[in-house]
Structure formats: C-alpha cells, structure tokens
Design an enzyme around this catalytic site. Structure first.
Site, PDB file in Angstrom:
ATOM      1  N   SER A   1      71.923  68.009  37.056  1.00  0.00           N
ATOM      2  CA  SER A   1      72.351  66.577  37.091  1.00  0.00           C
ATOM      3  C   SER A   1      71.168  65.823  37.534  1.00  0.00           C
ATOM      4  O   SER A   1      70.255  66.097  38.303  1.00  0.00           O
ATOM      5  CB  SER A   1      73.464  66.808  38.058  1.00  0.00           C
ATOM      6  OG  SER A   1      73.621  65.378  38.561  1.00  0.00           O
TER       7      SER A   1
ATOM      8  N   GLU B   1      79.820  74.871  27.143  1.00  0.00           N
ATOM      9  CA  GLU B   1      80.700  73.380  27.031  1.00  0.00           C
ATOM     10  C   GLU B   1      80.610  72.697  25.610  1.00  0.00           C
ATOM     11  O   GLU B   1      81.608  72.510  25.167  1.00  0.00           O
ATOM     12  CB  GLU B   1      80.171  72.529  28.103  1.00  0.00           C
ATOM     13  CG  GLU B   1      80.778  72.880  29.570  1.00  0.00           C
ATOM     14  CD  GLU B   1      80.223  71.995  30.553  1.00  0.00           C
ATOM     15  OE1 GLU B   1      80.748  70.732  30.676  1.00  0.00           O
ATOM     16  OE2 GLU B   1      79.431  72.325  31.269  1.00  0.00           O
TER      17      GLU B   1
ATOM     18  N   HIS C   1      98.287  84.492  32.617  1.00  0.00           N
ATOM     19  CA  HIS C   1      98.435  83.261  33.342  1.00  0.00           C
ATOM     20  C   HIS C   1      97.275  82.828  34.589  1.00  0.00           C
ATOM     21  O   HIS C   1      97.761  82.108  35.118  1.00  0.00           O
ATOM     22  CB  HIS C   1      99.788  83.314  34.115  1.00  0.00           C
ATOM     23  CG  HIS C   1     100.925  84.039  33.302  1.00  0.00           C
ATOM     24  ND1 HIS C   1     101.682  83.279  32.471  1.00  0.00           N
ATOM     25  CD2 HIS C   1     101.127  85.402  33.360  1.00  0.00           C
ATOM     26  CE1 HIS C   1     102.503  83.981  31.930  1.00  0.00           C
ATOM     27  NE2 HIS C   1     102.274  85.372  32.406  1.00  0.00           N
TER      28      HIS C   1
ATOM     29  N   LYS D   1      73.123  70.942  41.357  1.00  0.00           N
ATOM     30  CA  LYS D   1      73.956  71.504  40.139  1.00  0.00           C
ATOM     31  C   LYS D   1      73.393  72.030  39.089  1.00  0.00           C
ATOM     32  O   LYS D   1      71.930  71.906  38.932  1.00  0.00           O
ATOM     33  CB  LYS D   1      74.470  70.026  39.178  1.00  0.00           C
ATOM     34  CG  LYS D   1      75.827  69.263  40.157  1.00  0.00           C
ATOM     35  CD  LYS D   1      76.892  70.058  40.187  1.00  0.00           C
ATOM     36  CE  LYS D   1      77.709  70.080  38.900  1.00  0.00           C
ATOM     37  NZ  LYS D   1      78.425  68.926  38.575  1.00  0.00           N
TER      38      LYS D   1
END
Ligand code: ARG
Length: 458
Positions: free
Chosen positions: A278, A291, A157, A284
């Site tokens: 970024s 992804e 979980h 970043k």
C-alpha cells in the site's frame, strides 16, 4: 473514383464519420495471418478446379509470402479506407501482383471469409488454452500431493464443518478444470467446421470443391448449409460460455486465496511477486492477482452476455452486427490465456501454513459428526447420537476446549457407550483417515487421485 470495392454503384463517398464507425481494421487486423492461410487454401482449390491457372497461383503465393513478412515485421500499413483486414490484404496483394490478386476473390465473399478466419483463429486459441489448463492442473496436483495429510477446516456456509485435507481441497479445483478442459475440447469440434464456399449466403456458381479447401486448412467438417455457415456465431458464444465457467472457477479459488491469506485465517502465503503493498499503510501485502482474477471474471461473463445478445434477433443470413463479435471474442481469449498463465505460476508460489490450519480445525468442533458416527457404530440411533453430541459440544464450548480435549469421564457423562478409543476419531487426523472411500478426503484417497490425474495428464 473512390477507393472502395463497391464504388461503381455509389454517387458519393462514404462520410468520414461513417467510415470510422463501420471500419473493423483497427481490431480485425489480428486475423491477418489466418486470413492469408484461408486465401492460400482457397486459391489452391481454385487452381485444382481450373478456375485459376498455375501462374495465378504462383503469383498469389509469392505476393502473400511478402505480405506475411510485412505483417510479421510490423511494416504493413493498414488503411481505414479499406475497411477491414480482408480488403486490406487483397488490395496489398493486387498492388504487388496485379490481376491474379483481383482473381483471388472468385467464388467467395467476405462473409464466408471472415467466418472462416475467426474459426481458424479460435481453433488455435483453444489449443493454447487447453495446454494452459493442464499446466495449472499440474501445479494444483503438486500442492495436493505435498498436502495429502495437511489438515484444514472444510467449510459449509463459511462455518467450520468437518476436517478435510488441503490436498483434497486442491483436487476439487483439479476436477473443475478437468471439466473445463472437456468443454473446450467439445467446443473445438464445433469451431473446427469450414464455412468457406458459402460465399455471400447462397453458395457460388463456380465449380468449387470444398473438401479440398477443408483438407488444406485442417477442418474436421464442412458447414452443410450456406446460410447457416455465414451467419451463426454460436461457436463463439459457446467458447465464451466455456471461458466464463473457467473464470468462475478461478474466481472462486481466488476468493479462497484472498481469505486464506488474510491474517484472520493465515492459512497460506502468496509469494511477494504476486502481491503489492500500500502506498500509505506500510504493513500491507495485498493479494492483487487473485483479486484481479475475481474482477476479470466479470469482464468475461460480460462478453458472454454481449455476444449472445448480439446474435439474438438477427435474421438470416449475414448482418453487419456480426462484426461486433470480434472484440469480445478476442478479449475473452486474451483475458483467459493471461489468467491461466499467471495462475499456474502463482499457485507454485503458495506456501501452506499447516499449524494455523490445524488450529482453526480445533476451534470449530469439526469432529462432532465423527463423534456421532462413533456412537451410531456402537448401536445408538443417529438422531439420538446427534443430540448427545450437541450437548457435548455445548459443554466443550463453555469450557473453551475442543471435543478431543474433554477428559474421558466427562465424555462418558454424555453416553456410557464412549470408551477411550473415542480419541482415535476425535482428532482431525482420525477424521480424515476414516473417510477412506472413492472421492473421500483420506490421505490415501488423495494420493490415489493425484496418481490418476497424473496419468490422465501424461
Ligand atoms: N468486417 C466484416 C466482419 O467482420 C467482414 C464481413 C463483411 N461483409 C459485408 N458484407 N459487409 O464481419
């Protein structure tokens, strides 16, 4: 005269729009080399059964060798008027060698021809894919071996559950990929069956010998029913389904890499060459590759749905619907191959941060089950032990410490069965070592699994 194979029957040329709508040359040209393989085998079989003579076969071979050269050097010009790769190559051959080129299509149809081409092509892709799966497994095994003792929280979980080793976690994906490889091998057996000889749908009146063609092309089996041979694309659906499962497995791993790389977890770092920055936020570093893998899994699953929907409701035998099988199939193989390739490289660029992993284990009372097991081994019924440990956890939580950081007197306040050997099970390392059975997370087991897999992959 129109420039089409079936012109004689028609009173007007096909409209420009229809020509563009129905042509497949834009995408099926990538089957060209396999189409030529199939044609050469077909021609040789026709010669052996006396349908073509020696001279025809020699001409066909010479012409095809030239065409292959033109294709490889990018000199060939594909014509939309000739609709697909099969008719383009046949016309080019006839332009070069004359009548022998026109005789090549004896005893076959584009229907069995295209089904054969796809199978030949797919068979080769599966071999590439199987090698790439094994390469990725090897990259994961290296990580598993280096991290057989690296403690991290195991989650259920997405809540800290019990300590596992990072090596054990990597081995879970090695297992998944192992089944993926089995599925590909199994699928390849059914891909590797020859439709050629089915002709348009009913077979042919020429004295063909399909065993000869099958042998020349390295097919393991011959499709036993001509209607089935030209019409079903179940093998392509099966492949796309196996490919989807691989992408799903990699999507799950990607999701984990993304989480682990975020500063909230800080479990790993991914080499800069797999990440981007970024344009506006200088701090970043984004995990673009995982992804995209997660995103591309949706694309491959989409192809599976597309192909299976394409097949449904088609009456026997061949229908033009089947021309729509190629783009999803090609894109599935391309996406999967690119993904597997980049993934193995990326996993080799993962650095593990053991201190952060261990700190996360220490925050989650991950050894609570171990304490309960300890009490059970000392004679307490499991349900009672569960309750005792729940109270200890509550106390530790309020004190802001891990169970292993509670003094012995405090622990003994919860049960008199506890003595100082309890610290052996309360540490994450003790917890790992205690799970020393087949499939367990103990470092010894992880090393055994690594060894077993290395032998399988050798
Ligand atoms: N381009 C076609 C395909 O991809 C080849 C077979 C066409 N056969 C036909 N009878 N129209 O399926």
């Amino acid at each position: 005269m129109h420039d089409k194979t079936w012109s004689g029957r028609f009173n007007e040329p096909v409209s420009e729009l229809v020509k563009q709508y129905t042509a497949s040359i834009g995408f099926d040209q990538r089957l060209a080399e396999w189409d030529i393989q199939g044609s050469l085998a077909h021609a040789q079989m026709l010669k052996e059964t006396g349908v073509l003579d020696e001279g025809d076969l020699a001409d066909i071979r010479r012409g095809m060798a030239e065409i292959l050269e033109e294709i490889r050097s990018g000199k060939i010009e594909w014509s939309l008027d000739l609709e697909d790769v099969h008719m383009n190559i046949e016309r080019r051959l006839t332009d070069k060698i004359g009548d022998a080129g026109k005789r090549l299509h004896t005893g076959r149809s584009r229907n069995d021809q295209v089904a054969t081409d796809i199978r030949l092509w797919l068979r080769d892709q599966i071999t590439v894919i199987q090698n790439l799966i094994q390469n990725l497994q090897t990259a994961l095994l290296d990580l598993a071996e280096q991290n057989a003792e690296t403690v991290m929280p195991g989650f259920t979980h997405l809540q800290v559950a019990q300590p596992v080793s990072f090596g054990h976690h990597m081995l879970a994906y090695v297992e998944m990929l192992g089944r993926d490889n089995e599925r590909m091998a199994d699928c390849r057996r059914r891909v590797n069956r020859m439709p050629l000889g089915a002709a348009a749908l009913a077979g042919t009146t020429y004295p063909i010998r399909r065993e000869i063609t099958a042998e020349l092309l390295g097919f393991e089996q011959i499709c036993q029913n001509s209607l089935d041979a030209v019409s079903d694309r179940d093998f392509a659906i099966e492949f796309t389904s196996a490919a989807s499962l691989i992408m799903v497995h990699l999507s799950r791993l990607s999701e984990e890499l993304i989480l682990w790389m975020s500063p909230r977890f800080g479990f790993i770092d991914i080499a800069d060459r797999f990440c981007t920055g970024s344009s506006i936020m200088p701090q970043k570093k984004n995990p673009d590759v995982p992804e995209l893998v997660r995103g591309k899994s949706g694309r491959v699953i989409g192809h599976l749905i597309g192909l299976i929907t394409l097949m449904k409701s088609q009456p026997l035998a061949y229908n033009k619907d089947n021309q729509e099988d190629k783009e999803p199939l090609f894109d599935t193989a391309d996406t999967l191959i690119d993904t597997l390739r980049i993934y193995a490289d990326m996993m080799r660029g993962v650095t593990v941060k053991p201190d952060n992993m261990r700190a996360a284990v220490m925050q989650g009372f991950a050894t609570a089950t171990d304490l309960a097991d300890y009490l059970v081994k000392k004679g307490m019924p499991f349900r009672d032990a569960h309750e005792v440990v729940a109270q200890a956890v509550r106390h530790a939580d309020e004190a802001g410490v891990d169970l292993s950081e509670l003094p012995l007197e405090v622990l003994q306040g919860f049960s008199k069965l506890i003595s100082d050997d309890v610290y052996g099970v309360l540490t994450p390392e003790g917890s790992l070592n205690a799970r020393n059975h087949l499939g367990g997370t103990a470092p010894e087991q992880v090393r055994l699994q690594v060894k077993r897999w290395r032998e399988v992959l050798a």
